[in-house]
Design a protein around this motif. Structure first.
Motif, PDB file in Angstrom:
ATOM      1  N   MET A 173      -2.488   3.003 -11.388  1.00 38.00           N
ATOM      2  CA  MET A 173      -3.570   3.157 -10.398  1.00 38.00           C
ATOM      3  C   MET A 173      -4.529   1.976 -10.472  1.00 38.00           C
ATOM      4  O   MET A 173      -5.049   1.514  -9.454  1.00 38.00           O
ATOM      5  CB  MET A 173      -4.299   4.465 -10.630  1.00 38.00           C
ATOM      6  CG  MET A 173      -3.416   5.658 -10.293  1.00 38.00           C
ATOM      7  SD  MET A 173      -4.380   7.147 -10.273  1.00 38.00           S
ATOM      8  CE  MET A 173      -3.146   8.368  -9.959  1.00 38.00           C
ATOM      9  N   ALA A 210      -2.872  -1.015  -8.690  1.00 35.78           N
ATOM     10  CA  ALA A 210      -2.751  -0.839  -7.230  1.00 35.78           C
ATOM     11  C   ALA A 210      -4.088  -1.079  -6.539  1.00 35.78           C
ATOM     12  O   ALA A 210      -4.165  -1.807  -5.528  1.00 35.78           O
ATOM     13  CB  ALA A 210      -2.227   0.557  -6.913  1.00 35.78           C
ATOM     14  N   SER A 211      -5.149  -0.508  -7.085  1.00 34.68           N
ATOM     15  CA  SER A 211      -6.424  -0.689  -6.382  1.00 34.68           C
ATOM     16  C   SER A 211      -6.903  -2.137  -6.499  1.00 34.68           C
ATOM     17  O   SER A 211      -7.423  -2.700  -5.532  1.00 34.68           O
ATOM     18  CB  SER A 211      -7.485   0.298  -6.872  1.00 34.68           C
ATOM     19  OG  SER A 211      -7.437   0.393  -8.256  1.00 34.68           O
ATOM     20  N   ALA A 217      -5.016  -4.151  -3.888  1.00 34.08           N
ATOM     21  CA  ALA A 217      -5.479  -3.898  -2.512  1.00 34.08           C
ATOM     22  C   ALA A 217      -6.815  -4.599  -2.266  1.00 34.08           C
ATOM     23  O   ALA A 217      -7.033  -5.218  -1.218  1.00 34.08           O
ATOM     24  CB  ALA A 217      -5.575  -2.395  -2.262  1.00 34.08           C
ATOM     25  N   MET A 218      -7.711  -4.529  -3.275  1.00 40.93           N
ATOM     26  CA  MET A 218      -9.020  -5.207  -3.138  1.00 40.93           C
ATOM     27  C   MET A 218      -8.850  -6.704  -2.960  1.00 40.93           C
ATOM     28  O   MET A 218      -9.518  -7.333  -2.151  1.00 40.93           O
ATOM     29  CB  MET A 218      -9.808  -5.058  -4.458  1.00 40.93           C
ATOM     30  CG  MET A 218     -10.581  -3.833  -4.625  1.00 40.93           C
ATOM     31  SD  MET A 218     -11.324  -3.965  -6.270  1.00 40.93           S
ATOM     32  CE  MET A 218     -11.260  -2.261  -6.724  1.00 40.93           C
ATOM     33  N   VAL A 224      -4.217  -1.178   1.681  1.00 41.03           N
ATOM     34  CA  VAL A 224      -4.642   0.126   1.173  1.00 41.03           C
ATOM     35  C   VAL A 224      -3.787   0.473  -0.047  1.00 41.03           C
ATOM     36  O   VAL A 224      -2.596   0.165  -0.081  1.00 41.03           O
ATOM     37  CB  VAL A 224      -4.508   1.210   2.281  1.00 41.03           C
ATOM     38  CG1 VAL A 224      -3.070   1.362   2.766  1.00 41.03           C
ATOM     39  CG2 VAL A 224      -5.022   2.563   1.816  1.00 41.03           C
ATOM     40  N   SER A 225      -4.413   1.060  -1.081  1.00 42.06           N
ATOM     41  CA  SER A 225      -3.622   1.494  -2.238  1.00 42.06           C
ATOM     42  C   SER A 225      -3.397   3.002  -2.147  1.00 42.06           C
ATOM     43  O   SER A 225      -4.262   3.747  -1.698  1.00 42.06           O
ATOM     44  CB  SER A 225      -4.344   1.153  -3.550  1.00 42.06           C
ATOM     45  OG  SER A 225      -5.491   1.945  -3.700  1.00 42.06           O
ATOM     46  N   ASN A 281      -1.667   6.362  -4.465  1.00 43.30           N
ATOM     47  CA  ASN A 281      -0.996   6.783  -5.698  1.00 43.30           C
ATOM     48  C   ASN A 281       0.291   7.535  -5.338  1.00 43.30           C
ATOM     49  O   ASN A 281       0.618   7.709  -4.156  1.00 43.30           O
ATOM     50  CB  ASN A 281      -1.934   7.602  -6.605  1.00 43.30           C
ATOM     51  CG  ASN A 281      -2.335   8.931  -5.991  1.00 43.30           C
ATOM     52  OD1 ASN A 281      -1.576   9.543  -5.243  1.00 43.30           O
ATOM     53  ND2 ASN A 281      -3.536   9.391  -6.301  1.00 43.30           N
ATOM     54  N   THR A 286       1.469   2.880  -6.277  1.00 42.79           N
ATOM     55  CA  THR A 286       1.635   2.910  -7.734  1.00 42.79           C
ATOM     56  C   THR A 286       3.092   3.224  -8.079  1.00 42.79           C
ATOM     57  O   THR A 286       3.669   4.172  -7.536  1.00 42.79           O
ATOM     58  CB  THR A 286       0.769   4.026  -8.332  1.00 42.79           C
ATOM     59  OG1 THR A 286       1.047   5.223  -7.607  1.00 42.79           O
ATOM     60  CG2 THR A 286      -0.709   3.707  -8.244  1.00 42.79           C
TER      61      THR A 286
END
Ligand code: ADP
Ligand code: ASP
Ligand code: MG
Length: 419
Positions: A75, A78-79, A82-83, A93-94, A96, A134
């Protein structure tokens, strides 16, 4: 518009600089006019660190809470990915495992993916967004998080590619492709431009970590094209996994070792019909896979049955066998963890006699004792002492790849690399 799935492993997203590099690769693919869905692993050694953290508190952590802990690693990456893409001006967009619709078996720590509801991923793709999912996780029928087994992000990527009907699935990692052996063990290893699914599946099963076995299985069933390639040397097209290779088959395509093995024996087993069925049936009912079975005569009408299991399954196997021992009236259950399995794999060995003899000869010259042997049409495995595993792979490699010059192999280790 065609969909491309790209997967980036732990080393590829190991630090901030590498996340930026990966974001550029993803953005370039998007710029080429593809819809891009990405699977990311946890950063660097995060999963190992989470495993050790739990181990400091609990002797053998497992099950629901262990999975709830392990999924957090993916997680984070992934975030962050995306950022990073958003900051570069891309819509990203991420999601899960649950948000991305990965439904798995109820089993924890090594669940299989049952199906993927791609509605949400597809919605974001249609909306022009890059979707970062993820790896290594899903939810079960109870709504709890599950994980797919170590290295399982490869399987997440291939399964997502299959479900989305993607044009291809690129597995980006820290080597330039699939080699004749682990280049960290055999520096002269040769890069394979192509390998068949069936060989790759066997190689992955016998310890070649570069692809998760279930990823190869899934690719074969769902007809997904996989390419293994480097995050750090993107000009190299890596290795494609294909249905068949037309010409020039060599006897052996790859050599691998697996040190995560244990040898178990149940001794003094009465020589009667149904005994083996009872022993292996009990192991199967606990989801324990068994390999390299040998039955030998101990004395008149009494047998010893020995086999190998994965070290992760040893405790469960021993508990099961202690119960079965009484039921079948056997003498004892013994085990040995100081073992490794060394295997050669190749479609070219079919109908070519002498391959096994060459392998045994290489081991004999190196004074490596063989404890067990198992063969299939395209694979020969020998169980040996664990500390000799690397030497065994090197010696066997010399025999089957003696005429080939290993290319200079760009390996990305944990240290920073210049790129
Ligand atoms: P990722 O984190 O990208 O999933 P892995 O560590 O799981 O990467 O897999 C890549 C590693 O697999 C390589 O660094 C290499 O040491 C190892 N490996 C083992 N066998 C092979 C092989 N036959 N070819 C290439 N790499 C191999
Ligand atoms: N992060 C998980 C692991 O280290 C899954 C993966 O990387 O494929 O096993
Ligand atoms: Mg991996």
């Amino acid at each position: 518009m065609s969909i491309v799935v790209q997967k980036f492993g732990g080393t590829s997203v190991g630090d901030v600089e590498r996340i930026r590099r990966v974001a550029r690769i993803i953005a370039d693919t998007h710029d080429q006019g593809h819809q891009v869905a990405v699977i990311v692993s946890a950063m660097g050694h995060t999963t190992d660190e989470l495993v050790s953290l739990a181990g400091e508190l609990v002797e053998t952590p497992a099950g629901r809470e262990f999975d709830a802990l392990l999924i957090t690693g993916e997680m984070v990456s992934a975030s962050l990915m995306a950022m990073t893409l958003s900051s570069m001006g891309y819509k990203a967009v991420s999601l899960n495992g649950q948000q991305a619709g990965f439904l798995t078996e109820d089993l924890h720590n090594r669940a299989r993916i049952l199906e993927i509801d791609t509605g949400r991923v597809q919605y974001h793709l249609n909306n022009g967004e890059i979707v970062i999912v993820t790896g290594f996780q899903g939810i079960n029928s109870k709504g709890d998080f599950t994980t797919l087994g170590r290295g399982g992000s490869d399987t997440s990527a291939v399964a997502l590619a299959g479900a989305l009907g993607a044009e291809r699935c690129d597995i980006f990692t820290d080597v330039n492709g699939v080699y004749s052996s682990d280049p960290r063990v055999v520096p002269q290893a040769v890069k394979l431009d192509e390998i068949t699914y069936i060989e790759m599946l066997e190689l992955a099963r016998v310890g070649a970590q570069v692809l998760h076995p279930r990823a190869v299985e899934t690719a074969r069933h769902a007809n997904v094209q996989i390419r293994v390639r480097s995050t750090f040397y993107t000009d190299d097209m890596g290795t494609v996994v294909v249905g068949s290779i037309e010409s020039g088959t060599r006897p052996v395509s790859g050599i691998a070792s697996d040190e995560n093995q244990a040898r178990v024996a149940i001794t003094g087993v009465p020589d009667q019909p149904g005994v083996a069925a009872k022993i292996f049936g009990s192991l199967a009912s606990r989801n324990i896979s068994v390999d390299m079975i040998i039955q030998s005569l101990n004395k008149q009408e009494i047998n010893d049955i020995a086999f190998t299991v994965s070290l992760n399954d040893l405790q469960d196997a021993l508990e099961t066998l202690e119960k079965v021992k009484t039921e079948v009236n056997a003498e004892s259950v013994v085990y040995d963890t100081d073992v490794a399995k060394v295997s050669i794999v190749g479609i070219g060995m079919i109908d070519r006699p002498g391959i096994a003899a060459d392998m045994f000869e290489a081991l004999s010259k190196a004074k490596i004792n063989i404890k067990m042997i198992a063969t299939s049409e395209i694979k020969i495995s020998c169980l040996i002492q664990k500390e000799q595993a690397k030497q065994a792979v090197q010696e066997i490699h010399k025999v089957f790849f003696k005429d080939e010059d290993g290319q200079s192999i760009p390996l990305v280790a944990d240290q920073k690399v210049g790129y």
